[in-house]
Design a protein around this motif. Structure first.
Motif, PDB file in Angstrom:
ATOM      1  N   ASP A  30      -6.284  -7.572   3.173  1.00  0.00           N
ATOM      2  CA  ASP A  30      -5.046  -7.460   2.402  1.00  0.00           C
ATOM      3  C   ASP A  30      -5.284  -7.164   0.915  1.00  0.00           C
ATOM      4  OD1 ASP A  30      -2.311  -7.308   2.628  1.00  0.00           O
ATOM      5  OD2 ASP A  30      -2.032  -9.308   1.767  1.00  0.00           O
ATOM      6  N   ARG A  31      -6.406  -6.588   0.597  1.00  0.00           N
ATOM      7  CA  ARG A  31      -6.687  -6.162  -0.781  1.00  0.00           C
ATOM      8  C   ARG A  31      -7.000  -4.674  -0.769  1.00  0.00           C
ATOM      9  NH1 ARG A  31      -8.702 -10.528  -3.819  1.00  0.00           N
ATOM     10  NH2 ARG A  31      -7.165 -12.167  -3.595  1.00  0.00           N
ATOM     11  N   GLY A  42      -2.511  -6.354  -7.276  1.00  0.00           N
ATOM     12  CA  GLY A  42      -1.397  -5.857  -8.086  1.00  0.00           C
ATOM     13  C   GLY A  42      -1.350  -4.349  -8.065  1.00  0.00           C
ATOM     14  N   PRO A  43      -0.366  -3.762  -8.742  1.00  0.00           N
ATOM     15  CA  PRO A  43      -0.256  -2.308  -8.718  1.00  0.00           C
ATOM     16  C   PRO A  43      -1.453  -1.647  -9.402  1.00  0.00           C
ATOM     17  CG  PRO A  43       1.331  -3.256 -10.255  1.00  0.00           C
ATOM     18  CD  PRO A  43       0.677  -4.405  -9.546  1.00  0.00           C
ATOM     19  N   THR A  68       0.826  -1.219   0.000  1.00  0.00           N
ATOM     20  CA  THR A  68       0.000   0.000   0.000  1.00  0.00           C
ATOM     21  C   THR A  68       0.853   1.259   0.000  1.00  0.00           C
ATOM     22  OG1 THR A  68      -0.192  -0.095   2.404  1.00  0.00           O
ATOM     23  CG2 THR A  68      -1.999  -1.059   1.110  1.00  0.00           C
ATOM     24  N   ASP A  69       2.139   1.125  -0.330  1.00  0.00           N
ATOM     25  CA  ASP A  69       2.937   2.339  -0.522  1.00  0.00           C
ATOM     26  C   ASP A  69       2.342   3.098  -1.702  1.00  0.00           C
ATOM     27  OD1 ASP A  69       4.525   1.533   1.494  1.00  0.00           O
ATOM     28  OD2 ASP A  69       6.232   0.943   0.249  1.00  0.00           O
ATOM     29  N   CYS A  70       2.240   4.414  -1.541  1.00  0.00           N
ATOM     30  CA  CYS A  70       1.528   5.193  -2.562  1.00  0.00           C
ATOM     31  C   CYS A  70       2.383   6.344  -3.070  1.00  0.00           C
ATOM     32  CB  CYS A  70       0.231   5.730  -1.942  1.00  0.00           C
ATOM     33  SG  CYS A  70      -0.723   6.777  -3.043  1.00  0.00           S
ATOM     34  N   TRP A  71       2.358   6.543  -4.366  1.00  0.00           N
ATOM     35  CA  TRP A  71       2.925   7.750  -4.968  1.00  0.00           C
ATOM     36  C   TRP A  71       1.765   8.648  -5.372  1.00  0.00           C
ATOM     37  CZ3 TRP A  71       7.583   7.675  -8.797  1.00  0.00           C
ATOM     38  CH2 TRP A  71       8.723   7.213  -8.126  1.00  0.00           C
ATOM     39  N   LEU A  72       1.838   9.891  -4.941  1.00  0.00           N
ATOM     40  CA  LEU A  72       0.823  10.867  -5.345  1.00  0.00           C
ATOM     41  C   LEU A  72       1.472  11.850  -6.319  1.00  0.00           C
ATOM     42  CD1 LEU A  72      -1.892  12.388  -5.062  1.00  0.00           C
ATOM     43  CD2 LEU A  72      -0.908  13.564  -3.083  1.00  0.00           C
TER      44      LEU A  72
END
Ligand SMILES: Cc1cc2nc3c(=O)[nH]c(=O)nc-3n(C[C@H](O)[C@H](O)[C@H](O)COP(=O)(O)OP(=O)(O)OC[C@H]3O[C@@H](n4cnc5c(N)ncnc54)[C@H](O)[C@@H]3O)c2cc1C
Length: 309
Positions: free
Chosen positions: A114-115, A135-136, A3-7
């Motif tokens: 976990d989804r 997936g991503p 769940t690492d996120c790029w904004l």
């Protein structure tokens, strides 16, 4: 689930997207391609990290390939873009490189079993549907813009890009023949208008006021509801009417740049916190679908002498 996120942020109007990104448990990296001030504003909202580069006069989109390469190395589980056109182009480049599933118009993100769950607007905004993703995922934000709350300020790390992939070698203003430039009154509308058929509502008000009809950029550029010669703002018309009446327009800085010369700016918006109320001289907080017919009726009932003033 990663769940690492790029904004991805290239312009103002990132508060809503930031809020849903921050709701994820993973690390939040804001990638800002824009002026330093923008990076500092995003950093003050409290992501874990800000990576920043200033594209200068080169369009932010030109760094799509470089950004996609960096994202493929970092492998965030979620890449989220704001609604502005440059950020969406960058998101497309990143999604292609990462083989990420593209989900438009998200209004909320959450993790369950976990989804990743993405709640998104569907059926022209009349329904909210929930998607479960593996997936991503590459997501565009589809909610209203909101002011970001401040958090623990994050460091801003400048990212050096080898060389500008494009160079602007000439810039000439477009000759505009819409009649807007000389108009004394302009009624303009934005994405608050929900459907093409509803444009007639605003058209009716413009006709009653003897005003030219204009719009925000997405109305002409993305939706094609008015000709591109009719949008107002940094990349469109810069106008100086005696009255600029903005209906269902958020008031993004890029839009307001086009009406700096207006004598009076009035706005109709159903969000009392809408940015446009910061600069408008007069404002009506209300649903345009109620307010515009009432205004039109009131204007039509004015004695013509009063309307001429
Ligand atoms: C480099 C660059 C250049 C740009 N140049 C321009 C430009 O020249 N001109 C321009 O316009 N934009 C420009 N933009 C885009 C700009 O940043 C904004 O995205 C755009 O102006 C938003 O359009 P909007 O106000 O119609 O939509 P939104 O920001 O979505 O605002 C819609 C508003 O309608 C309100 N609303 C919703 N429903 C109702 C209702 N029923 N009744 C009343 N109000 C309602 C909402 O509260 C909201 O405030 C540019 C962006 C970039 C990155």
């Amino acid at each position: 689930m990663n769940t690492d996120c790029w904004l991805l942020v290239t312009a103002d109007g990132w508060g809503g997207a930031f809020r849903i990104a921050r709701a994820l448990p993973g690390r939040l990296t804001a990638v800002v391609i824009g002026p330093r001030l923008l990076a500092e504003q995003v950093a003050a909202a409290g992501p874990d990290e800000v990576r920043w580069t200033d594209p200068g006069p080169v369009p932010a989109e030109a760094w799509g390939a470089a950004l996609a390469g960096a994202a493929a190395d970092a492998q965030p589980g979620v890449v989220l873009s704001t609604t502005d056109p440059a950020a969406r182009v960058l998101l497309g480049a990143v999604a292609g490189r990462m083989h990420a599933r593209l989900v438009p118009a998200a209004v909320a993100l959450a993790v369950e079993d976990d989804r990743l769950l993405v709640r998104r607007a569907a059926v022209g905004g009349e329904t909210i549907e929930t998607l479960r993703c593996t997936g991503p995922v590459a997501v565009t934000y589809g909610g209203d813009d909101v002011a970001a709350a401040s958090g623990a300020a994050a460091p801003v790390t400048p990212v050096e890009l080898a060389a500008a992939p494009l160079a602007v070698i000439a810039s000439e203003p477009l000759a505009v023949a819409s009649g807007l430039e000389d108009a004394d009154r302009v009624v303009s509308f934005g994405r608050g208008v929900r459907a093409r058929d509803d444009v007639s509502l605003v058209q009716g008000l413009a006709a009653a006021l003897g005003a030219e009809l204009a719009c925000s950029m997405p109305i002409a550029d993305d939706l094609g509801w008015l000709d591109k010669s009719r949008y107002v703002g940094r990349s469109g018309n810069q106008i100086s009417p005696a009255l600029y009446l903005a209906v269902g327009i958020g008031g993004a800085p890029q839009h307001m740049e086009g009406v700096r010369g207006a004598r009076v700016v009035a706005a109709v918006n159903n969000d009392p916190e809408a940015r446009i109320f910061r600069t408008a001289d007069y404002g009506i907080v209300g649903d345009l679908y109620d307010v515009v017919p009432e205004l039109t009726k009131a204007v039509r009932n004015l004695p013509s002498k009063e309307l001429e003033q």
